[in-house]
Enzyme design. Structure first.
Site, short mmCIF file in Angstrom:
data_model
loop_
_atom_site.label_atom_id
_atom_site.label_comp_id
_atom_site.label_asym_id
_atom_site.label_seq_id
_atom_site.Cartn_x
_atom_site.Cartn_y
_atom_site.Cartn_z
N VAL A 31 11.46 43.78 21.87
CA VAL A 31 12.05 42.86 22.84
C VAL A 31 13.57 42.93 22.70
O VAL A 31 14.11 42.79 21.59
CB VAL A 31 11.56 41.42 22.64
CG1 VAL A 31 12.19 40.51 23.69
CG2 VAL A 31 10.04 41.36 22.73
N ASP A 138 -4.08 34.29 22.45
CA ASP A 138 -3.16 34.54 21.34
C ASP A 138 -2.13 33.42 21.22
O ASP A 138 -0.94 33.68 21.01
CB ASP A 138 -2.48 35.90 21.52
CG ASP A 138 -1.94 36.46 20.20
OD1 ASP A 138 -2.44 36.06 19.12
OD2 ASP A 138 -1.05 37.33 20.24
#
Length: 276
Positions: A31, A138
């Site tokens: 990221v 998740d």
């Protein structure tokens, strides 16, 4: 192969965005923070070179984009754009500047009031996912991002769309070990109750600095999710009442039908039990 196909670096470009820094790395990708001329900084998630060769993973990643774009909620991180750069899929999201709940909890356990305040918004966001036919699969502190006292649900890489084709093989367990519901561990069908179980695990971690069955070898964590009751937080913290601890642990019932019906309702029940 061009260097950017391995991993972009500050100064490189992904689509129209110029990479300015690395925000974080994970198993599935990197990221970055990026900017486009005249625009605000954004977060850019780029798939690793290795996983870009995995057809099923790429399909799942693209479904993450589709899943996130179905949701419009103030506590769900929106996807702004997506594409592919030199064979590496990427997505662009709003940049949430305050780090993750995991980083916040790593600095010390939270009080019940702060925990309720931080998780109220994400709980409503989780319900919005469920209302659109999605199960996140998740939910964990690393996937709850903070901007001051406002928190956001992020990362739809494992999201399951009840209306889409199934990319999970029968009996395949997906998720993060410390937050996986019993049915998830067994590779059975998941439901909104699966995310509520994970939210309960997050709640316990916020209050105790560790997930309910943390600090054990992997197989013992799996067994505990399947067989053991969660810890009684009131025995670990004198400032948590037995009624509050019971309300927190309702999300960790072994049978999905015994858990709270909604994530927002679950957090509200804890607030009531705590007298907030």
């Amino acid at each position: 192969m061009p260097e950017i196909a391995i991993e972009p670096r500050p100064g490189d470009s992904v689509g129209p965005y110029r990479i300015t820094r690395v925000i974080g790395r994970g198993r599935m990708g990197v990221v970055f923070e990026g900017v486009v001329d005249g625009g605000e900084p954004v977060a850019i998630k780029v798939v690793t070179t290795e996983l870009s060769q995995d057809e099923v993973f790429v399909r799942r990643f693209k479904r993450e984009v589709d899943a996130a774009q179905k949701i419009s909620h103030p506590n769900v991180v929106p996807v702004l754009a997506s594409g592919e750069e030199h064979g590496l899929p990427y997505l662009v999201q709003k940049l949430i500047p305050g780090g993750s709940l995991a980083e916040r909890v790593a600095n010390g356990r939270l009080d019940i009031g702060t925990t309720v305040r931080l998780l109220t918004g994400p709980a409503a966001g989780i319900d919005a996912l469920h209302g659109s036919g999605l199960v996140h699969r998740d939910i964990k502190p690393a996937n709850i991002l903070l901007d001051g006292d406002t928190a956001y649900v992020s990362d739809f890489g494992l999201a399951k769309d009840s209306q889409a084709s199934n990319l999970t093989r029968p009996g395949q367990a997906l998720g993060s070990l410390d937050y996986m519901a019993p049915e998830q561990i067994r590779g059975e069908d998941v439901s909104p109750a699966t995310d509520i179980y994970a939210l309960g695990c997050v709640f316990i971690e916020c209050l105790t600095s560790t997930p309910p069955f943390g600090g054990r070898p992997s197989m013992r964590v799996l067994f505990a999710h399947l067989q053991e009751p969660p810890p009684d937080i009131s025995e670990l913290r004198k400032d948590i009442s037995a009624a509050t601890a019971k309300a927190v642990n309702r999300a960790l019932e072994k049978e999905a039908e015994d858990r709270p019906a909604s994530a927002a309702g679950y957090v509200q029940s804890i607030a009531r039990a705590a007298g907030l």
